[in-house]
Structure formats: C-alpha cells, structure tokens
Design a protein around this motif. Structure first.
Motif, mmCIF file in Angstrom:
data_model
loop_
_atom_site.group_PDB
_atom_site.id
_atom_site.type_symbol
_atom_site.label_atom_id
_atom_site.label_comp_id
_atom_site.label_asym_id
_atom_site.label_seq_id
_atom_site.Cartn_x
_atom_site.Cartn_y
_atom_site.Cartn_z
ATOM 1 N N MET A 22 -67.103 7.903 64.091
ATOM 2 C CA MET A 22 -68.134 8.560 63.296
ATOM 3 C C MET A 22 -69.356 7.678 63.051
ATOM 4 S SD MET A 22 -66.982 11.555 63.194
ATOM 5 C CE MET A 22 -68.493 12.124 62.436
ATOM 6 N N PRO A 23 -69.210 6.382 62.737
ATOM 7 C CA PRO A 23 -70.425 5.564 62.584
ATOM 8 C C PRO A 23 -71.251 5.503 63.863
ATOM 9 C CG PRO A 23 -68.535 4.467 61.594
ATOM 10 C CD PRO A 23 -67.989 5.628 62.361
ATOM 11 N N LEU A 24 -70.571 5.466 65.007
ATOM 12 C CA LEU A 24 -71.290 5.473 66.282
ATOM 13 C C LEU A 24 -72.082 6.768 66.437
ATOM 14 C CD1 LEU A 24 -71.898 4.492 69.202
ATOM 15 C CD2 LEU A 24 -69.733 5.569 69.868
ATOM 16 N N LEU A 25 -71.450 7.900 66.150
ATOM 17 C CA LEU A 25 -72.118 9.188 66.330
ATOM 18 C C LEU A 25 -73.255 9.376 65.333
ATOM 19 C CD1 LEU A 25 -69.013 11.485 66.910
ATOM 20 C CD2 LEU A 25 -70.560 10.530 68.632
ATOM 21 N N ARG A 26 -73.053 8.929 64.101
ATOM 22 C CA ARG A 26 -74.112 9.071 63.086
ATOM 23 C C ARG A 26 -75.364 8.280 63.470
ATOM 24 N NH1 ARG A 26 -72.630 13.393 59.804
ATOM 25 N NH2 ARG A 26 -70.516 13.106 59.004
ATOM 26 N N GLY A 27 -75.179 7.223 64.265
ATOM 27 C CA GLY A 27 -76.320 6.411 64.662
ATOM 28 C C GLY A 27 -76.831 6.710 66.059
ATOM 29 N N THR A 28 -76.299 7.745 66.703
ATOM 30 C CA THR A 28 -76.701 8.077 68.071
ATOM 31 C C THR A 28 -77.983 8.891 68.072
ATOM 32 O OG1 THR A 28 -74.432 8.013 68.927
ATOM 33 C CG2 THR A 28 -76.000 9.356 70.143
ATOM 34 N N ASP A 29 -78.874 8.583 68.990
ATOM 35 C CA ASP A 29 -80.122 9.325 69.129
ATOM 36 C C ASP A 29 -79.844 10.778 69.493
ATOM 37 O OD1 ASP A 29 -82.542 10.307 70.929
ATOM 38 O OD2 ASP A 29 -83.295 8.651 69.693
ATOM 39 N N GLN A 30 -80.604 11.683 68.920
ATOM 40 C CA GLN A 30 -80.402 13.107 69.157
ATOM 41 C C GLN A 30 -80.433 13.445 70.646
ATOM 42 O OE1 GLN A 30 -79.722 15.244 66.620
ATOM 43 N NE2 GLN A 30 -79.410 16.931 68.070
ATOM 44 N N TYR A 31 -81.271 12.781 71.381
ATOM 45 C CA TYR A 31 -81.415 13.018 72.818
ATOM 46 C C TYR A 31 -80.105 12.813 73.555
ATOM 47 C CZ TYR A 31 -82.999 12.184 77.636
ATOM 48 O OH TYR A 31 -83.156 12.204 78.998
ATOM 49 N N ASP A 32 -79.292 11.846 73.112
ATOM 50 C CA ASP A 32 -78.076 11.485 73.832
ATOM 51 C C ASP A 32 -76.954 12.502 73.657
ATOM 52 O OD1 ASP A 32 -79.143 9.151 74.918
ATOM 53 O OD2 ASP A 32 -78.683 8.002 73.105
ATOM 54 N N PHE A 33 -77.062 13.374 72.664
ATOM 55 C CA PHE A 33 -76.030 14.397 72.499
ATOM 56 C C PHE A 33 -76.080 15.442 73.615
ATOM 57 C CE2 PHE A 33 -76.164 12.702 68.179
ATOM 58 C CZ PHE A 33 -74.807 12.627 67.885
ATOM 59 N N CYS A 39 -65.983 16.631 80.980
ATOM 60 C CA CYS A 39 -65.506 18.002 80.807
ATOM 61 C C CYS A 39 -66.518 18.945 81.459
ATOM 62 C CB CYS A 39 -65.354 18.336 79.326
ATOM 63 S SG CYS A 39 -64.253 17.208 78.451
ATOM 64 N N PRO A 40 -66.150 19.636 82.523
ATOM 65 C CA PRO A 40 -67.123 20.424 83.284
ATOM 66 C C PRO A 40 -67.905 21.403 82.404
ATOM 67 C CG PRO A 40 -65.060 20.296 84.485
ATOM 68 C CD PRO A 40 -64.805 19.703 83.126
ATOM 69 N N GLY A 41 -69.239 21.317 82.490
ATOM 70 C CA GLY A 41 -70.112 22.230 81.779
ATOM 71 C C GLY A 41 -70.420 21.865 80.346
ATOM 72 N N TRP A 42 -69.778 20.821 79.819
ATOM 73 C CA TRP A 42 -69.951 20.481 78.407
ATOM 74 C C TRP A 42 -70.721 19.186 78.225
ATOM 75 C CZ3 TRP A 42 -64.790 21.606 75.330
ATOM 76 C CH2 TRP A 42 -64.661 23.001 75.187
ATOM 77 N N THR A 43 -71.657 19.236 77.275
ATOM 78 C CA THR A 43 -72.381 18.043 76.852
ATOM 79 C C THR A 43 -71.588 17.314 75.773
ATOM 80 O OG1 THR A 43 -73.532 19.215 75.082
ATOM 81 C CG2 THR A 43 -74.573 19.230 77.274
ATOM 82 N N VAL A 44 -72.108 16.148 75.388
ATOM 83 C CA VAL A 44 -71.488 15.413 74.274
ATOM 84 C C VAL A 44 -71.416 16.295 73.033
ATOM 85 C CG1 VAL A 44 -71.862 13.514 72.646
ATOM 86 C CG2 VAL A 44 -72.101 13.115 75.110
ATOM 87 N N ARG A 45 -72.499 16.957 72.716
ATOM 88 C CA ARG A 45 -72.527 17.806 71.518
ATOM 89 C C ARG A 45 -71.491 18.922 71.598
ATOM 90 N NH1 ARG A 45 -74.349 22.227 68.937
ATOM 91 N NH2 ARG A 45 -75.550 21.976 66.999
ATOM 92 N N THR A 83 -76.816 22.489 63.255
ATOM 93 C CA THR A 83 -77.451 21.191 63.436
ATOM 94 C C THR A 83 -76.395 20.188 63.887
ATOM 95 O OG1 THR A 83 -77.034 20.433 61.171
ATOM 96 C CG2 THR A 83 -79.057 21.726 61.561
ATOM 97 N N THR A 84 -76.853 19.116 64.479
ATOM 98 C CA THR A 84 -75.923 18.065 64.881
ATOM 99 C C THR A 84 -75.177 17.509 63.675
ATOM 100 O OG1 THR A 84 -77.322 17.471 66.760
ATOM 101 C CG2 THR A 84 -75.716 15.842 66.048
ATOM 102 N N SER A 85 -75.856 17.403 62.543
ATOM 103 C CA SER A 85 -75.192 16.914 61.328
ATOM 104 C C SER A 85 -74.046 17.825 60.909
ATOM 105 C CB SER A 85 -76.201 16.782 60.191
ATOM 106 O OG SER A 85 -77.126 15.739 60.451
ATOM 107 N N GLN A 86 -74.242 19.138 61.042
ATOM 108 C CA GLN A 86 -73.172 20.073 60.700
ATOM 109 C C GLN A 86 -71.977 19.905 61.636
ATOM 110 O OE1 GLN A 86 -75.782 23.620 60.874
ATOM 111 N NE2 GLN A 86 -74.995 24.168 58.836
ATOM 112 N N VAL A 87 -72.260 19.712 62.921
ATOM 113 C CA VAL A 87 -71.178 19.498 63.886
ATOM 114 C C VAL A 87 -70.402 18.230 63.531
ATOM 115 C CG1 VAL A 87 -70.671 18.943 66.306
ATOM 116 C CG2 VAL A 87 -72.319 20.743 65.751
ATOM 117 N N LEU A 88 -71.120 17.167 63.186
ATOM 118 C CA LEU A 88 -70.455 15.905 62.858
ATOM 119 C C LEU A 88 -69.699 16.000 61.538
ATOM 120 C CD1 LEU A 88 -73.121 13.250 63.946
ATOM 121 C CD2 LEU A 88 -71.211 14.206 65.253
#
Length: 217
Positions: A22-33, A39-45, A83-88
């Motif tokens: 979670m600390p890694l994800l909270r500090g990840t740039d939005q672009y990288d999600f 996993c075929p067809g799926w992004t990080v987000r 939002t990404t925050s909601q997902v996290l």
C-alpha cells in the motif's frame, strides 16, 4: 513446508502484503496505473480493482457466482469510474478485513489470498519494482501453495529452491508415476504455478509439464 492447513496463514499473508504494497501504491504516479500487466487485457489499476473487489466480496459474504472470469470482469467494470484513491481504499480494507473470514472458512478461500499475493507480484512486475513474486510474504505464500497444489490436483513435485535448504513438496502422488522435480528460484516457481509468463526465467523441470502445474485458470 508441506503440512496441514494453518487457517490464519492467509491473514498473515494479506496483512504482510498490505503493509508492503500500500505505501508503494499510494506513492505511485497516476500515469503508471495504466501500465499493462501479465494479466491479459488488464492494467495495474484494473488488477488492483479486481483484487479489492474479490477481498471485499469475502468480507461481505457476497460469494455466490464470485471469482469466475465473468464476475471478475464485471467487478472491474463497476469500478471504472472510481478514483484511484477509492480503488486503493477498497483494496486496503480487503487486505485488512478478509483474513479472519478466510480463517473461519473450510479452506476453499485460501487460494484467493494466495492469488492476491500473486497479483501484487503482477503489479510490481508491471511497475518495474523489485520483489515481484518474492520478498515479504514469500514463505507464507509457499506454504499456502503447498496445500493449494494438492487441492487443485497437480502432480507430486519436489522443488529445490535457490536459497532454501529444505525442498518444497507440492501436489499429489499419482499411481504409477514418480514425483516430478524442479530446480528454480521462488519467483519462477510462482510464475509456473500461477500461469504467468516465463520469459527470462531459468529452471529445470523433469517429470511434468508446465501446464500440469497451473492452479489458476
């Protein structure tokens, strides 16, 4: 590492992964999600949305029809406008609250906890972070895998893992068939059993095929 099920092992694995990821994800740039994963067809987000949805389904007891490819895809679509925050936030809740529910189950949900740890590896791999399919929680993940590999009826295999003194025994004995053997590192073992790409890995597998070992799919 083989043995009877420890009902609280999935909880320890999920909490360990929560504290590391979670600390890694909270500090990840939005672009990288938006980076693509194994996993075929799926992004990080999308992987993270799936993970949070699966764990909260367990927490809330909404298991009917869950964990199929169709249900997983529907869960991700339902979170497309979050939002990404909601997902996290949902993912962190799942990491925290699902373990006790899994502990109280008959063991069928242990594979979901292991899958969450594998998906964390998918995310690290996509983000170029170290520790994909290894690192904190690896011992707990391997112990759960030793049980799940029997439940999923994979053939008996003795794994010699780099850096581990004792061999890991996986799967079930098959009458008339000797146990297979594998020499590999931990990330490669996880990739094999999780059906992840094996590009750039090095391993020696005898007495079984890669497809026989996959526990997801």
């Amino acid at each position: 590492m083989a043995g009877e099920r420890d009902p609280w092992l999935p909880d320890r694995l999920l909490r360990t992964e929560r504290d590391a990821l979670m600390p890694l994800l909270r500090g990840t740039d939005q672009y990288d999600f938006a980076a693509r994963t194994a996993c075929p067809g799926w992004t990080v987000r999308q992987v993270l949305a799936h993970c949070g949805a699966a764990l909260v389904r367990i927490v809330e007891g909404r298991l009917e029809g869950a964990f199929t490819p169709e249900a997983n895809a529907a869960d991700v679509r339902e979170r497309a406008d979050w939002t990404t925050s909601q997902v996290l936030d949902e993912l962190e809740r799942g990491f925290t609250e699902a373990g006790p529910v899994i502990a109280a189950s008959d063991g069928d949900l242990d594979v979901i906890a292991l899958g969450e740890w594998v998906h964390a590896g998918d995310v690290r791999d996509a983000l170029g972070e170290p520790g994909a399919y290894d690192g904190k929680g690896a011992l707990e993940a391997l112990t759960i895998l030793s049980v799940v590999s029997r439940v999923r009826h994979t053939p008996r295999l003795h794994a010699t893992l780099h850096g581990h003194n004792a061999p890991l025994v996986l799967g079930n004995e098959v009458e008339g068939r000797p146990a297979a053997s594998l020499a590999a590192d931990v990330p490669t073992l996880i990739r094999l059993y999780a059906g992840r790409p094996l590009v750039r890995t090095r391993y020696e597998l005898r007495g079984a095929t890669e497809s026989e070992l996959v526990i997801y799919g």
